[in-house]
Motif scaffolding. Structure first.
Motif, PDB file in Angstrom:
ATOM      1  N   GLN A  47      -0.381  -3.498  16.311  1.00  0.00           N
ATOM      2  CA  GLN A  47      -1.704  -4.098  16.437  1.00  0.00           C
ATOM      3  C   GLN A  47      -2.108  -4.193  17.909  1.00  0.00           C
ATOM      4  O   GLN A  47      -1.251  -4.346  18.783  1.00  0.00           O
TER       5      GLN A  47
ATOM      6  N   VAL B  15      -7.485   6.859  12.798  1.00  0.00           N
ATOM      7  CA  VAL B  15      -7.863   5.600  13.446  1.00  0.00           C
ATOM      8  C   VAL B  15      -7.858   5.698  14.967  1.00  0.00           C
ATOM      9  O   VAL B  15      -8.421   4.845  15.648  1.00  0.00           O
TER      10      VAL B  15
ATOM     11  N   GLY C 151      -2.959   8.279  15.136  1.00  0.00           N
ATOM     12  CA  GLY C 151      -2.514   7.631  13.912  1.00  0.00           C
ATOM     13  C   GLY C 151      -3.587   7.667  12.850  1.00  0.00           C
ATOM     14  O   GLY C 151      -4.741   8.023  13.091  1.00  0.00           O
TER      15      GLY C 151
ATOM     16  N   VAL D  65      -7.244   9.026   3.263  1.00  0.00           N
ATOM     17  CA  VAL D  65      -6.543   8.927   4.545  1.00  0.00           C
ATOM     18  C   VAL D  65      -7.525   9.246   5.665  1.00  0.00           C
ATOM     19  O   VAL D  65      -8.138  10.312   5.670  1.00  0.00           O
TER      20      VAL D  65
ATOM     21  N   GLU E 298      -9.916   3.020  -1.148  1.00  0.00           N
ATOM     22  CA  GLU E 298      -8.677   2.973  -1.909  1.00  0.00           C
ATOM     23  C   GLU E 298      -8.946   2.722  -3.381  1.00  0.00           C
ATOM     24  O   GLU E 298      -9.822   1.941  -3.755  1.00  0.00           O
TER      25      GLU E 298
ATOM     26  N   SER F  49      -4.793   5.784   8.777  1.00  0.00           N
ATOM     27  CA  SER F  49      -4.658   4.660   7.863  1.00  0.00           C
ATOM     28  C   SER F  49      -5.411   5.006   6.578  1.00  0.00           C
ATOM     29  O   SER F  49      -5.880   6.131   6.405  1.00  0.00           O
ATOM     30  N   PHE F  50      -5.530   4.034   5.690  1.00  0.00           N
ATOM     31  CA  PHE F  50      -6.230   4.257   4.427  1.00  0.00           C
ATOM     32  C   PHE F  50      -7.674   3.790   4.543  1.00  0.00           C
ATOM     33  O   PHE F  50      -7.962   2.729   5.093  1.00  0.00           O
TER      34      PHE F  50
ATOM     35  N   ASN G 216       3.783   6.251  12.911  1.00  0.00           N
ATOM     36  CA  ASN G 216       4.125   5.927  11.533  1.00  0.00           C
ATOM     37  C   ASN G 216       4.053   4.426  11.273  1.00  0.00           C
ATOM     38  O   ASN G 216       3.912   3.997  10.124  1.00  0.00           O
ATOM     39  N   ASP G 217       4.177   3.638  12.338  1.00  0.00           N
ATOM     40  CA  ASP G 217       4.109   2.177  12.233  1.00  0.00           C
ATOM     41  C   ASP G 217       3.313   1.665  13.429  1.00  0.00           C
ATOM     42  O   ASP G 217       3.843   0.996  14.308  1.00  0.00           O
ATOM     43  N   ARG G 218       2.043   2.010  13.460  1.00  0.00           N
ATOM     44  CA  ARG G 218       1.179   1.718  14.604  1.00  0.00           C
ATOM     45  C   ARG G 218       1.041   0.214  14.810  1.00  0.00           C
ATOM     46  O   ARG G 218       0.690  -0.522  13.878  1.00  0.00           O
TER      47      ARG G 218
ATOM     48  N   LYS H 282       0.808  -1.206   0.000  1.00  0.00           N
ATOM     49  CA  LYS H 282       0.000   0.000   0.000  1.00  0.00           C
ATOM     50  C   LYS H 282       0.849   1.268   0.000  1.00  0.00           C
ATOM     51  O   LYS H 282       0.389   2.327  -0.398  1.00  0.00           O
TER      52      LYS H 282
ATOM     53  N   MET I  18       0.203   9.689   2.036  1.00  0.00           N
ATOM     54  CA  MET I  18       0.162   8.968   3.302  1.00  0.00           C
ATOM     55  C   MET I  18       0.379   9.978   4.424  1.00  0.00           C
ATOM     56  O   MET I  18       0.849  11.089   4.202  1.00  0.00           O
TER      57      MET I  18
END
Length: 595
Positions: free
Chosen positions: A288, A211, A195, A208, A201, A197-198, A284-286, A155, A180
């Motif tokens: 889970q 979340v 944060g 964008v 799409e 996300s998409f 930037n890299d959330r 993505k 992004m």
């Protein structure tokens, strides 16, 4: 068209009368007719040549302009026409109170495949696995050859990854442009920002969406095309936020704590200047969410807001302030503090079995942190009035903070409120609230008794507050909190130049099945500074902290949360523009001492 006769009768008769040959007239007319025809043909040919030249010139200009445009444009992958509405990825920036970027947009590319256009699927699969080790070469080969026409691969790509994919050189690998969300400060203010996300799409664009955090709570504002060019200004100060995060991280390590939280508020505006929760994460890299175990152990968990804890003795100042406000006591009134106190089948004791009785002044109840003295104050107030006052401080409801998690962070309140709850709630047990709730309540005391709703947005106009205490009572309460630092349980909270006032709170953690875990504490220090003219409130909470430099572990807030909070104040007060108040010794005094 009128044609002239070759042998006009009039001219022929005239020529015969003159003895001339009439044939000359015919030859002359033939010559003139031929010349006229030639002239017309020449004019037509010249006109056609002119038009053809203009056409060639126009074509040359058009081709030249197009070549120049192509030379100046950015190369793009070929794209097919697609029906439907265009997906907009535009999103407003987020800044701190001083305009420094916290979140912005970054142009990147997605990677997708059209397997039917691939020349060598096996080579492509191997090349992609070399670039993206998390991919499986056998799985890629199977999917490339199962007859599908399209598949997503990534993505978003870094420029280095994009170049490496481009070097594979297969026409079945295509890039799609998209925006992004980028958080240039990494983990800093992660729980505030949350944060993104998409959402919807497409191959050539993506929506964008927020979340978590302020990105989710203010999603409609951030996605509004009419406001896309206007950044969303938060109330936090990036420098203060960074400093507090650094101090709390070091303090958490030194005090062997599993987590930490801090809230710093401007008492006169309700603005949150800094809010930290540790451990944290990089938006930037959330990561889970945890699927097992305690959700409170996840780095996504915002301890400052979602952490609803019994905050212990930090609540005692509320009982003292309310009793003074109601005229039941004054700061010097002596109250029964003889421990232990029995109420029905319950025994109310002091820390380590101490007895501060038989009598303590209201001020000393706060300074020494007497459970029994506070309990007797609460009984004078009564359960109904106690509930009403705590509710007016916002301790019964979710905070109106602009975070999507805020509505779910509701204090835990007993369904019934008998006298024993009146007693335990007065010293911060039996009901739970978050550090954010506590900061807002202390800010009301510091703001001359006026309660303001806390906010994470920069305020241009201060809202109308609600008076919960008189200015006189608020000043008395602030004086009591100052004495807690100068001669009470928070002596490590003294910061030279800033007369800090505050209250410690140590509470055993509640077990999941009920009861208390005696070996695990929530340690809190709620402070205001300068106490003589409060400008800011700071709340620091440490989870399961233990100071282990002595012969035995010390797990109280006075040994753990207080020194950490003092260091936060020492480091941030100058950044907030507060000048230290240094007491200078007069020169003649120094001279006399030397004599």
């Amino acid at each position: 068209m009128i044609r002239t006769p070759l042998r006009p009768l009039a001219r022929v008769l005239s020529a015969r009368e003159k003895g001339e040959n009439p044939d000359h007239i015919e030859r002359e007319n033939i010559r003139l007719r031929v010349e006229a025809t030639r002239a017309r043909a020449q004019n037509r040919a010249e006109g056609r040549l002119l038009l053809l030249g203009l056409a060639f010139f126009a074509a040359f200009i058009l081709v030249g302009a197009r070549m120049g445009l192509l030379a100046a444009s950015v190369p793009q992958e070929p794209r097919s026409a697609a029906s439907g509405a265009e997906i907009s990825g535009r999103r407003a920036d987020i800044t701190d109170r001083n305009g420094r970027i916290l979140a912005t947009n970054f142009s990147t590319f997605s990677l997708y495949a059209q397997p039917k256009q691939m020349v060598d699927p096996a080579h492509v699969a191997k090349g992609l696995v070399d670039i993206f080790p998390d991919m499986n070469v056998d799985d890629l080969q199977r999917r490339f050859t199962d007859g599908r026409s399209f598949m997503w691969l990534r993505k978003k790509l870094s420029p280095e990854q994009m170049q490496a994919v481009h070097d594979i050189g297969d026409p079945g690998l295509l890039f799609g442009p998209r925006d992004m969300r980028l958080y240039p400060n990494g983990k800093l203010a992660a729980h505030i920002l949350g944060g993104a996300s998409f959402g919807a799409e497409g191959v050539h664009s993506a929506e964008v969406i927020g979340v978590a955090g302020v990105e989710r709570a203010m999603d409609a504002r951030l996605r509004d095309p009419a406001q896309a060019a206007t950044p969303l200004a938060l109330s936090i100060d990036l420098t203060v936020q960074s400093t507090m995060a650094e101090v709390l991280d070091a303090g958490m390590t030194m005090m062997n704590a599993k987590g930490a939280a801090g809230v710093l508020m401007d008492v006169h505006t309700g603005e949150v200047i800094a809010m930290v929760s540790l451990p944290d994460f990089d938006p930037n890299d959330r990561p889970q969410p945890l699927l097992s175990g305690d959700p409170g152990d996840s780095p996504l968990f915002n301890r400052a807001l979602q952490g609803v804890y019994e905050l212990g003795s930090t609540f005692k100042i509320f009982a003292a302030a309310q009793a003074i406000e109601l005229g039941l006591v004054n700061a010097d009134t002596l109250v029964d503090a003889n421990a232990p106190m029995r109420w029905g089948k319950h025994k109310i004791g002091e820390f380590e079995g101490k007895n501060y009785g038989p009598l303590l002044s209201v001020t000393d109840i706060i300074v020494k942190s007497s459970n029994v003295g506070t309990a007797n104050l609460a009984l004078k107030i009564g359960g109904m009035r106690q509930q009403a006052f705590l509710k007016s401080l916002g301790l019964f409801d979710a905070t109106p903070l602009e975070l999507i998690e805020a509505p779910g962070a509701i204090p835990l309140i007993p369904k019934r409120w008998p006298d024993i709850v009146t007693i335990t709630a007065s010293y911060g047990h039996g009901m739970s609230a978050s550090p954010m709730h506590l900061a807002a309540a202390y800010a009301a005391i510091a703001n001359d008794g006026v309660m303001l709703p806390p906010t994470l947005l920069k305020r241009d106009k201060i809202p109308q507050g609600t008076r919960v205490l008189s200015a006189n009572t608020a000043a008395i309460a602030a004086s009591m909190l100052r004495q807690v630092v100068t001669r009470g349980t928070a002596s490590m909270g003294e910061v030279e130049g800033y007369d800090v006032g505050g209250k410690t709170g140590t509470a055993d953690k509640v077990k999941r099945g009920g009861g208390y875990d005696k070996g695990k504490n929530i340690n809190t220090f709620a402070a205001m500074f300068p106490a003589s003219d409060p400008q800011y409130v700071l709340v620091v909470t440490l989870d399961e902290a233990s100071e282990n430099t002595g012969p035995k572990p010390r797990r109280t807030a006075g040994w753990t949360a207080v020194p950490v909070a003092a260091e936060v104040i020492r480091r941030t007060a100058p950044l907030l523009g507060l000048r230290p108040q240094i007491e200078y010794t007069p020169l003649n005094t120094v001279s006399a001492a030397r004599q």
